[in-house]
Design a protein around this motif. Structure first.
Motif, PDB file in Angstrom:
ATOM      1  N   GLY A  61      78.068  46.082  44.387  1.00 25.33           N
ATOM      2  CA  GLY A  61      79.269  45.287  44.185  1.00 25.33           C
ATOM      3  C   GLY A  61      79.539  44.305  45.314  1.00 25.33           C
ATOM      4  N   SER A  62      79.138  44.690  46.519  1.00 25.51           N
ATOM      5  CA  SER A  62      79.426  43.851  47.684  1.00 25.51           C
ATOM      6  C   SER A  62      78.602  42.568  47.720  1.00 25.51           C
ATOM      7  N   VAL A  63      77.524  42.515  46.934  1.00 21.85           N
ATOM      8  CA  VAL A  63      76.669  41.321  46.972  1.00 21.85           C
ATOM      9  C   VAL A  63      76.613  40.597  45.627  1.00 21.85           C
ATOM     10  N   LYS A  64      77.204  41.179  44.612  1.00 22.23           N
ATOM     11  CA  LYS A  64      77.138  40.582  43.274  1.00 22.23           C
ATOM     12  C   LYS A  64      77.758  39.191  43.289  1.00 22.23           C
ATOM     13  N   GLY A  65      77.044  38.248  42.704  1.00 19.68           N
ATOM     14  CA  GLY A  65      77.514  36.867  42.689  1.00 19.68           C
ATOM     15  C   GLY A  65      77.079  36.053  43.894  1.00 19.68           C
ATOM     16  N   ARG A  66      76.570  36.723  44.931  1.00 14.98           N
ATOM     17  CA  ARG A  66      76.102  36.011  46.128  1.00 14.98           C
ATOM     18  C   ARG A  66      74.591  36.143  46.315  1.00 14.98           C
ATOM     19  N   PHE A  67      74.049  37.280  45.930  1.00 17.46           N
ATOM     20  CA  PHE A  67      72.616  37.548  46.091  1.00 17.46           C
ATOM     21  C   PHE A  67      71.929  37.512  44.725  1.00 17.46           C
ATOM     22  N   ALA A  68      70.652  37.167  44.743  1.00 12.49           N
ATOM     23  CA  ALA A  68      69.865  37.162  43.510  1.00 12.49           C
ATOM     24  C   ALA A  68      68.476  37.707  43.800  1.00 12.49           C
ATOM     25  N   ILE A  69      68.086  38.713  43.049  1.00 13.96           N
ATOM     26  CA  ILE A  69      66.748  39.277  43.180  1.00 13.96           C
ATOM     27  C   ILE A  69      65.863  38.696  42.085  1.00 13.96           C
ATOM     28  N   SER A  70      64.632  38.419  42.443  1.00 11.83           N
ATOM     29  CA  SER A  70      63.681  37.900  41.467  1.00 11.83           C
ATOM     30  C   SER A  70      62.288  38.365  41.870  1.00 11.83           C
ATOM     31  N   ARG A  71      61.342  38.168  40.974  1.00 11.89           N
ATOM     32  CA  ARG A  71      59.978  38.583  41.279  1.00 11.89           C
ATOM     33  C   ARG A  71      58.989  37.631  40.615  1.00 11.89           C
ATOM     34  N   ASP A  72      57.832  37.533  41.220  1.00 14.91           N
ATOM     35  CA  ASP A  72      56.726  36.754  40.681  1.00 14.91           C
ATOM     36  C   ASP A  72      55.526  37.699  40.641  1.00 14.91           C
ATOM     37  N   ASN A  73      55.240  38.246  39.490  1.00 13.14           N
ATOM     38  CA  ASN A  73      54.159  39.238  39.390  1.00 13.14           C
ATOM     39  C   ASN A  73      52.787  38.611  39.619  1.00 13.14           C
ATOM     40  N   ALA A  74      52.676  37.329  39.359  1.00 10.60           N
ATOM     41  CA  ALA A  74      51.400  36.656  39.625  1.00 10.60           C
ATOM     42  C   ALA A  74      51.118  36.566  41.118  1.00 10.60           C
ATOM     43  N   LYS A  75      52.178  36.549  41.909  1.00  9.91           N
ATOM     44  CA  LYS A  75      52.038  36.469  43.365  1.00  9.91           C
ATOM     45  C   LYS A  75      52.300  37.808  44.040  1.00  9.91           C
ATOM     46  N   ASN A  76      52.552  38.842  43.254  1.00  6.39           N
ATOM     47  CA  ASN A  76      52.848  40.170  43.820  1.00  6.39           C
ATOM     48  C   ASN A  76      53.970  40.098  44.856  1.00  6.39           C
ATOM     49  N   THR A  77      55.027  39.375  44.526  1.00  3.14           N
ATOM     50  CA  THR A  77      56.096  39.161  45.490  1.00  3.14           C
ATOM     51  C   THR A  77      57.455  39.317  44.814  1.00  3.14           C
ATOM     52  N   VAL A  78      58.370  39.933  45.539  1.00  2.00           N
ATOM     53  CA  VAL A  78      59.760  40.019  45.103  1.00  2.00           C
ATOM     54  C   VAL A  78      60.608  39.304  46.140  1.00  2.00           C
ATOM     55  N   TYR A  79      61.660  38.670  45.682  1.00  5.00           N
ATOM     56  CA  TYR A  79      62.509  37.859  46.547  1.00  5.00           C
ATOM     57  C   TYR A  79      63.954  38.351  46.513  1.00  5.00           C
ATOM     58  N   LEU A  80      64.667  38.037  47.574  1.00  2.53           N
ATOM     59  CA  LEU A  80      66.109  38.241  47.588  1.00  2.53           C
ATOM     60  C   LEU A  80      66.736  36.977  48.156  1.00  2.53           C
TER      61      LEU A  80
END
Length: 117
Positions: A61-80
């Motif tokens: 709840g403390s980060v909702k709306g400010r942070f976004a998690i995503s991933r690129d499986n082709a690059k084996n990478t997750v982002y924040l």
């Protein structure tokens, strides 16, 4: 799966940072991935997680709306992507992965995020 987190640093309040977590191993694309953080003197807390396909995400709840998690499986990478940072976001951020959110068996080494007021 071995995980390597990067992208932390010092930023002023209101600023942004993007963390990356690079994974080695063939099972990354089937793993749930998550970010946790631990501030000095506090317990480690969940920040966000993302399903293997990227279609389902959850946030504290403390980060909702400010942070976004995503991933690129082709690059084996997750982002924040972290926006509108405030001093309360100061912590060591860890990425983690596993077959499910309750069985995260791979952890990265952590990257320091410091937000100055």
């Amino acid at each position: 799966v071995q995980l390597q987190a990067s992208g932390g640093g010092l930023v002023q309040a209101g600023g942004s940072l993007r963390l990356s977590c690079a994974a080695s191993g063939r099972t990354f694309s089937s793993y749930v991935m998550a970010w946790f953080r631990q501030a000095p003197g506090k317990e480690r807390e969940h920040v966000a997680d993302i399903s293997w396909s990227g279609s389902i995400t959850h946030y504290a709840g403390s980060v909702k709306g400010r942070f976004a998690i995503s991933r690129d499986n082709a690059k084996n990478t997750v982002y924040l992507q972290m926006n509108s940072l405030n001093p309360e976001d100061t912590a060591v951020y860890y990425c983690a992965g596993g077959p499910s959110i309750v069985s995260l068996n791979s952890w990265g080494q952590g990257t320091q995020v410091t937000v100055s007021s």
